[in-house]
Design an enzyme around this catalytic site. Structure first.
Site, PDB file in Angstrom:
ATOM      1  N   GLU A 176      46.910  -7.381  -4.139  1.00  0.00           N
ATOM      2  CA  GLU A 176      47.792  -7.227  -5.286  1.00  0.00           C
ATOM      3  C   GLU A 176      47.044  -7.308  -6.611  1.00  0.00           C
ATOM      4  O   GLU A 176      47.362  -6.581  -7.559  1.00  0.00           O
ATOM      5  CB  GLU A 176      48.895  -8.284  -5.237  1.00  0.00           C
ATOM      6  CG  GLU A 176      49.957  -8.041  -4.172  1.00  0.00           C
ATOM      7  CD  GLU A 176      49.497  -8.377  -2.753  1.00  0.00           C
ATOM      8  OE1 GLU A 176      50.161  -7.930  -1.799  1.00  0.00           O
ATOM      9  OE2 GLU A 176      48.487  -9.108  -2.614  1.00  0.00           O
ATOM     10  N   HIS A 224      59.348 -13.774   0.736  1.00  0.00           N
ATOM     11  CA  HIS A 224      59.964 -12.463   0.601  1.00  0.00           C
ATOM     12  C   HIS A 224      61.287 -12.515  -0.166  1.00  0.00           C
ATOM     13  O   HIS A 224      61.978 -11.509  -0.242  1.00  0.00           O
ATOM     14  CB  HIS A 224      60.223 -11.860   1.988  1.00  0.00           C
ATOM     15  CG  HIS A 224      59.000 -11.486   2.736  1.00  0.00           C
ATOM     16  ND1 HIS A 224      58.053 -12.407   3.116  1.00  0.00           N
ATOM     17  CD2 HIS A 224      58.551 -10.286   3.182  1.00  0.00           C
ATOM     18  CE1 HIS A 224      57.084 -11.782   3.782  1.00  0.00           C
ATOM     19  NE2 HIS A 224      57.363 -10.499   3.830  1.00  0.00           N
TER      20      HIS A 224
END
Length: 325
Positions: free
Chosen positions: A60, A129
């Site tokens: 990321e 998540h």
């Protein structure tokens, strides 16, 4: 005009931007060949090529760092972070580089990039998540924070975010991806950023929310109508910069306000709205501002997920408390 869901609206907006602006490109994990974990980019690599819809390593920080370099050189990258819980390795780049590019270069460079990510709970996902970190990003000077609540707003706001000359964090509520369908014209019409949307007008109380919780807030307004209470429902949409004027004008009329969000209560963005109401609208308030939020815990796993999320009953109870004051 096609009826589409929110994830299809995101795909449609991305396709429109790619087709009409050669500087737009997409990058992220599995977004090309596989079309993304939620298929938000399905078919785009086949249509526009691997040079414009790029699969990246699972990194990321690298994804956002590369996007910043592209943006500084005049491209308009749209970076996808697969889940918002994975965005934290990229926060260094977002804070120290993307958000400060215009300031650091005294306006010589800007950073026209978008960081997209699914966010929020409600899909029975595992840990990392289900976060809703919008308040953290709203605290950072130099970036916009946008959270759509419907397919039409996802389409129009994403096009506006891509066209914006500065960085935008675009958080897509995962629970809404396929929850309902709505007619959306693929006409390239952007919706205004930095503007709240008034979804319903009422005279007794103002309900303020954004993202997935707009659905429960609208349902709560329906329930209150059955009790003879009419509610104005405001979708904040762009948290930073905040269109506080729309909220203040509504509270001036109704005298009462309930703020709803699924992020944890402490230092959630609802606290900022409440503080600004206290600063500028105190004499309009007939009752204390109520906040209905997630709890100050990690989002639990599936069995307790909907205990964590604010529901219609909690919103209605808060409204009743405000009305009784």
């Amino acid at each position: 005009m096609a009826e589409i869901n929110l994830v299809e609206a995101v795909n449609l907006a991305l396709a429109h931007a790619l087709e009409h602006d050669p500087d737009v490109l997409l990058l992220g994990e599995d977004i090309g060949v596989n079309g993304g974990v939620f298929r938000a980019t399905a078919g785009l690599q086949a249509r526009f090529g691997a040079a414009r819809v790029m699969d990246t390593p699972l990194a990321e920080g690298g994804i956002v760092g590369a996007a910043i370099g592209m943006a500084a050189m005049g491209l308009k990258p749209v970076a996808e972070i697969q889940f918002t819980g994975f965005i934290y390795p990229a926060v260094d780049h977002i804070i120290n580089h993307a958000a400060r590019m215009r300031h650091r270069t005294r306006g010589r460079l800007s950073c026209p990039m978008v960081v997209r990510s699914p966010c929020g709970a409600g899909i029975h996902a595992p840990e990392h998540h289900s976060e809703s970190p919008e308040a953290m990003f709203a605290h950072m000077p130099g970036i916009r924070v946008v959270v759509p609540s419907s397919p039409a707003r996802a389409y129009g706001l994403l096009l506006a975010a891509i066209a914006d000359p500065d960085p935008v964090i675009f958080l897509e509520p995962t629970r809404l991806y396929r929850l309902f369908r709505q007619e959306v014209a693929d006409d390239g019409a952007a919706l205004p950023l930095d503007t709240c949307f008034t979804l319903r007008e009422g005279s007794d109380i103002t309900l303020v929310s954004w993202g997935a919780m707009v659905q429960e807030t609208l349902a709560a307004a329906d329930a209150l109508a059955g009790e003879g209470v009419t509610a104005t429902v405001i979708d904040v949409a762009t948290l930073k910069p905040l269109d506080m004027q729309t909220i203040l004008e509504s509270v001036t009329r109704t005298g009462r306000c309930v703020i709803v969000h699924e992020a944890p209560r402490t230092a959630g963005f609802g606290a900022e709205i409440a503080a600004q109401l206290a600063d500028a609208g105190l004499y309009s308030l007939a009752a204390p501002v109520q906040r209905v939020t997630g709890f100050d815990t990690v989002v639990p796993l599936a069995r307790l997920e909907y205990t964590y999320l604010p529901g219609v009953a909690r919103i209605v109870d808060a409204a009743r408390k405000a009305m009784a004051a």
